[in-house]
Scaffold this active site. Structure first.
Site, PDB file in Angstrom:
ATOM      1  N   LYS A 291      -2.059  -6.325 -19.411  1.00  0.00           N
ATOM      2  CA  LYS A 291      -1.689  -6.921 -18.128  1.00  0.00           C
ATOM      3  C   LYS A 291      -2.668  -8.016 -17.746  1.00  0.00           C
ATOM      4  O   LYS A 291      -2.288  -9.065 -17.258  1.00  0.00           O
ATOM      5  CB  LYS A 291      -1.652  -5.829 -17.035  1.00  0.00           C
TER       6      LYS A 291
ATOM      7  N   ASN B 119       1.270   0.041   5.828  1.00  0.00           N
ATOM      8  CA  ASN B 119       1.619  -0.787   4.669  1.00  0.00           C
ATOM      9  C   ASN B 119       2.362  -1.995   5.209  1.00  0.00           C
ATOM     10  O   ASN B 119       3.321  -1.837   5.960  1.00  0.00           O
ATOM     11  CB  ASN B 119       2.526   0.006   3.718  1.00  0.00           C
ATOM     12  N   GLY B 120       1.905  -3.198   4.866  1.00  0.00           N
ATOM     13  CA  GLY B 120       2.582  -4.402   5.347  1.00  0.00           C
ATOM     14  C   GLY B 120       1.579  -5.400   5.880  1.00  0.00           C
ATOM     15  O   GLY B 120       0.383  -5.322   5.570  1.00  0.00           O
TER      16      GLY B 120
ATOM     17  N   ARG C  87       1.352   1.745  -6.017  1.00  0.00           N
ATOM     18  CA  ARG C  87       1.475   0.736  -4.953  1.00  0.00           C
ATOM     19  C   ARG C  87       0.147   0.056  -4.630  1.00  0.00           C
ATOM     20  O   ARG C  87       0.094  -0.884  -3.830  1.00  0.00           O
ATOM     21  CB  ARG C  87       2.031   1.379  -3.679  1.00  0.00           C
TER      22      ARG C  87
ATOM     23  N   LYS D 170       9.183 -14.915 -21.710  1.00  0.00           N
ATOM     24  CA  LYS D 170       9.613 -13.566 -21.287  1.00  0.00           C
ATOM     25  C   LYS D 170      10.301 -12.854 -22.441  1.00  0.00           C
ATOM     26  O   LYS D 170      10.036 -11.694 -22.718  1.00  0.00           O
ATOM     27  CB  LYS D 170      10.584 -13.625 -20.098  1.00  0.00           C
TER      28      LYS D 170
ATOM     29  N   GLU E 148       7.837 -11.899 -25.189  1.00  0.00           N
ATOM     30  CA  GLU E 148       6.926 -10.831 -24.772  1.00  0.00           C
ATOM     31  C   GLU E 148       7.548  -9.452 -24.852  1.00  0.00           C
ATOM     32  O   GLU E 148       6.928  -8.526 -25.350  1.00  0.00           O
ATOM     33  CB  GLU E 148       6.533 -11.042 -23.291  1.00  0.00           C
TER      34      GLU E 148
ATOM     35  N   GLU F  25       9.329 -20.507 -19.600  1.00  0.00           N
ATOM     36  CA  GLU F  25       9.117 -19.158 -19.094  1.00  0.00           C
ATOM     37  C   GLU F  25      10.178 -18.208 -19.658  1.00  0.00           C
ATOM     38  O   GLU F  25       9.878 -17.061 -20.001  1.00  0.00           O
ATOM     39  CB  GLU F  25       9.137 -19.184 -17.556  1.00  0.00           C
TER      40      GLU F  25
ATOM     41  N   HIS G 269      15.012 -34.676 -31.094  1.00  0.00           N
ATOM     42  CA  HIS G 269      13.863 -35.214 -31.832  1.00  0.00           C
ATOM     43  C   HIS G 269      13.284 -34.204 -32.827  1.00  0.00           C
ATOM     44  O   HIS G 269      12.150 -34.359 -33.268  1.00  0.00           O
ATOM     45  CB  HIS G 269      12.782 -35.673 -30.858  1.00  0.00           C
TER      46      HIS G 269
ATOM     47  N   TRP H 208      -3.820  -1.462  -1.234  1.00  0.00           N
ATOM     48  CA  TRP H 208      -3.820  -2.696  -2.017  1.00  0.00           C
ATOM     49  C   TRP H 208      -4.181  -3.774  -1.022  1.00  0.00           C
ATOM     50  O   TRP H 208      -3.394  -4.116  -0.147  1.00  0.00           O
ATOM     51  CB  TRP H 208      -2.448  -2.928  -2.636  1.00  0.00           C
TER      52      TRP H 208
ATOM     53  N   CYS I 148       0.864  -1.167   0.000  1.00  0.00           N
ATOM     54  CA  CYS I 148       0.000   0.000   0.000  1.00  0.00           C
ATOM     55  C   CYS I 148       0.906   1.224   0.000  1.00  0.00           C
ATOM     56  O   CYS I 148       2.106   1.106   0.163  1.00  0.00           O
ATOM     57  CB  CYS I 148      -0.854   0.046   1.262  1.00  0.00           C
TER      58      CYS I 148
HETATM   59  O1  M6R Z   1      -3.266 -12.563 -14.259  1.00  0.00           O
HETATM   60  P1  M6R Z   1      -2.897 -13.960 -14.707  1.00  0.00           P
HETATM   61  O2  M6R Z   1      -1.786 -14.532 -13.905  1.00  0.00           O
HETATM   62  O3  M6R Z   1      -4.085 -14.870 -14.762  1.00  0.00           O
HETATM   63  O4  M6R Z   1      -2.381 -13.781 -16.189  1.00  0.00           O
HETATM   64  C1  M6R Z   1      -2.061 -14.893 -16.951  1.00  0.00           C
HETATM   65  C2  M6R Z   1      -1.276 -14.509 -18.184  1.00  0.00           C
HETATM   66  O5  M6R Z   1      -2.049 -13.672 -19.011  1.00  0.00           O
HETATM   67  C3  M6R Z   1       0.031 -13.793 -17.822  1.00  0.00           C
HETATM   68  O6  M6R Z   1       0.836 -14.605 -17.019  1.00  0.00           O
HETATM   69  C4  M6R Z   1       0.808 -13.401 -19.062  1.00  0.00           C
HETATM   70  O7  M6R Z   1       1.289 -14.536 -19.707  1.00  0.00           O
HETATM   71  C5  M6R Z   1       1.919 -12.431 -18.669  1.00  0.00           C
HETATM   72  N1  M6R Z   1       2.013 -11.362 -19.621  1.00  0.00           N
HETATM   73  C6  M6R Z   1       3.239 -13.091 -18.543  1.00  0.00           C
HETATM   74  O8  M6R Z   1       4.312 -12.247 -18.411  1.00  0.00           O
END
Ligand code: M6R
Length: 615
Positions: A610, A100-101, A27, A491, A494, A487, A510, A74, A2
């Protein structure tokens, strides 16, 4: 996470608070509130939603008081609503607290205070602080100066609470004083001209002063219009160390980091520490299943998307290893449209940072309609997913601003690892002795993450400069680290828009080996575990085709690999099943620095959102 702010000066404090809260909104913005001392009385105003909503309400009030506190929330304890918004007050309505915490021992304290007649009006952990200070003020010598009484009551309160906190307190008994104290959560003190501040970070007051002090754990600060006094936990006054802040407001929001993504990568030790603020005895309530229920779990189905899906895949290894319960991880978008046979004893877990991902929520809804027991692992209190779940484990990593998920991922991994240990202990998959030794290392994960960041960051930045011009990248790993390879590839795709693929080390021969050409970077996640030799063979296969092999390994692995691969990134030694969390940091930093060299929009990559709220 927060945002808190306090301001005391010679002018009306409310405008300072509202502006400061806007700077702290990154935050959290579930609700906001303000408390002002005016004409010897405490006035309070709170509103659900963003700071704008509070600002509109505040404009209709005539706040003229020169001493005030503010909070942007938050939610962690209690749903986001006005009653749970800060500031929280004592029974007498004379003092207000922003926090906050997480106060870990708030439940026993609440019970104790209730027995003494205190009436609680929120579901938050924070409210106990207000009542404890009220209780402690009662025992202070009424003839002592108000400032001294407040200091002493805050001191006694701090000694009773456990957990992480940054707290601001105002009290109508000492109208020109604001008390601040922290333990593990951030707090900055701003020293201005006849106006002084406390806040979660300097962005909240940078417009007014660039002089700041960062108190240590348990240090108490009392600010007044004329200055700030600092006291250690025993009440001895301390000389502050003043820092001149050179950041702009925008830089300050990001804690001086260039991007939110990098800030969030560095927040991982704290995010995981906050997620793991429980003891092994709390596990049944934290995971919402008791010993008998655990025994009835015959299989587990995990649903998730994107990065959260990689956490789900990793959990399969954790849970099958420690608890011996079969686990299936599914892309939520696939689960919804496939036929799911009924299976008694199925626990369905959805993993999601936001709790608002349409695919995950739709799949979860289907699982519910099939009558399965459900659990959510989620970062956002009160989100749609958590409202559907029978039980929610909250990862407590604060808002994740960068579209690319980092700290939410490692917190999900920590949560799922803890679940695996818990299930193993309860169903006999792990002996008590093994459970204890694994738990010990598990709870030291924040320290391991901290070490990993220190060991990796400069080396990864240097390495990125050597390889960032390549158009294709391959990530390899085996076993529990295989999802970390996926992952890594995700990353990189993305945020750098480059072609990247993740494969199990044994699978490359393979087919995917056809991708390998001269100098193609192959990032091999290969701690010195039981599969190290197998990974070495996969590296040799790619090296023989000209690949530039970059190994991420521990010191034992590095010793063996020193003349065999082009580059080595070293992570700290850890139990093999904890290494995916450390390897996550390596691939996050790798993607970050490549994207930075490629001059990409790191925090808001093209075409992404997001939270994906459409199917
Ligand atoms: O909010 P969520 O964890 O459900 O989101 C899932 C995916 O959309 C999310 O992890 C997405 O792949 C991110 N952009 C990864 O960096």
């Amino acid at each position: 996470m927060c945002g808190i702010i306090g301001c005391v000066g010679k002018k009306s404090a409310a405008p300072y608070i509202i502006q400061g809260l806007k700077n702290l909104e990154y935050r959290g913005y579930d609700s906001a509130g303000i408390a002002v001392i005016q004409d010897g009385k405490l006035l309070r105003l709170r509103a659900a939603g963003k700071v704008n909503a509070l600002e509109k309400l505040a404009a209709k009030k005539n706040f003229t008081g020169v001493s005030a506190l503010g909070h942007t929330r938050w939610a962690t304890h209690g749903k986001p609503c006005e009653a749970n918004s800060h500031p929280h007050t004592d029974c007498g309505g004379t003092l207000a607290v922003v926090h906050n915490g997480i106060i870990e021992n708030y439940l026993p304290l609440k019970e104790e205070l209730k027995k003494k007649g205190h009436v609680f009006r929120s579901e938050t952990d924070t409210e106990v602080i207000a009542h404890l200070i009220e209780e402690n003020l009662k025992t202070e010598n009424k003839n002592a100066p108000a400032e001294k009484r407040l200091l002493s009551a805050v001191q006694k309160t701090v000694k009773r609470i456990t957990g992480a906190f940054a707290v601001g307190v105002i009290w109508s008994g000492a109208p020109n004083i604001i008390a601040g104290v922290r333990r593990q959560s951030p707090l900055a003190v701003g020293l201005g001209d006849n106006e002084n501040f406390i806040a979660s970070d300097v962005s909240a007051f940078l417009k007014h002063t660039k002089k700041a002090v960062f108190p240590e754990d348990d240090e108490i600060v009392l600010i007044s219009p004329s200055g700030a006094k600092f006291y250690d936990a025993d009440g001895c006054q301390k000389k502050p160390q003043i820092t001149k802040i050179k950041w702009s407001s925008a830089q300050a929001e990001k804690g001086g980091f260039e991007h939110f993504m990098l800030k969030e990568i560095y927040e991982q030790p704290d995010a995981v520490a906050d997620t793991l603020r429980f003891g092994t005895d709390d596990m049944p309530s934290i995971f919402g299943v008791d010993k008998n229920e655990v025994k009835q779990i015959k299989n587990i189905q995990i649903l998730a998307c994107g990065t959260a899906y990689h956490a789900a895949m990793t959990a399969k290894y954790f849970i099958e290893q420690y608890a011996g319960v079969p686990v299936n991880a599914d892309y939520a978008s696939e689960y919804k449209y496939r036929s799911v046979p009924p299976a008694a004893g199925t626990l369905v877990i959805a993993v999601s940072q936001s709790g608002e991902t349409a695919d995950t929520n739709a799949a979860f809804k289907k699982a519910k309609s099939l009558g399965f027991k459900t659990m959510a692992i989620c970062n956002v209190l009160g989100s749609t997913l958590t409202r559907m779940a029978d039980h929610t484990f909250y990862t407590r990593c604060g808002p994740e601003i960068s579209v690319a998920s980092t700290k939410a991922y490692t917190s999900q991994l920590a949560a799922l690892y803890g679940l695996a240990l818990f299930l193993g202990r309860e169903n006999g998959g792990l002996s008590e002795e093994r459970f204890k030794s694994l738990s010990e290392e598990f709870f030291s994960l924040p320290r391991l993450l901290d070490e990993t960041l220190k060991m990796l960051a400069p080396a990864v930045e240097k390495l990125a400069k050597k390889v960032y011009r390549r158009e294709t990248y391959v990530f390899l790993a085996r076993g529990v680290n295989y999802p970390a390879a996926l992952e890594g590839a995700l990353k990189l795709k993305e945020i750098s828009y480059l072609h990247a693929e993740g494969f199990p080390g044994g699978e490359i021969k393979h087919g995917p080996i056809a991708l390998i050409d001269k100098n193609l970077p192959v990032i091999a996640l290969m701690p010195k575990d039981a599969l190290f030799e197998k990974m070495l063979s996969a590296c040799e296969e790619t090296k023989a085709r000209g690949a530039r092999v970059i190994a991420v390994t521990d010191s034992k692995g590095a010793e063996i690999l020193k003349n065999k691969v082009s580059d080595i990134l070293v992570i700290p030694p850890a139990t093999p099943f904890l290494t995916p969390v450390l390897n996550a940091v390596a691939v996050q930093l790798f993607a970050y620095y490549i994207a930075k060299l490629r001059k990409r929009e790191i925090d808001q990559p093209r075409n992404l959102a997001k939270s994906v709220t459409v199917e």
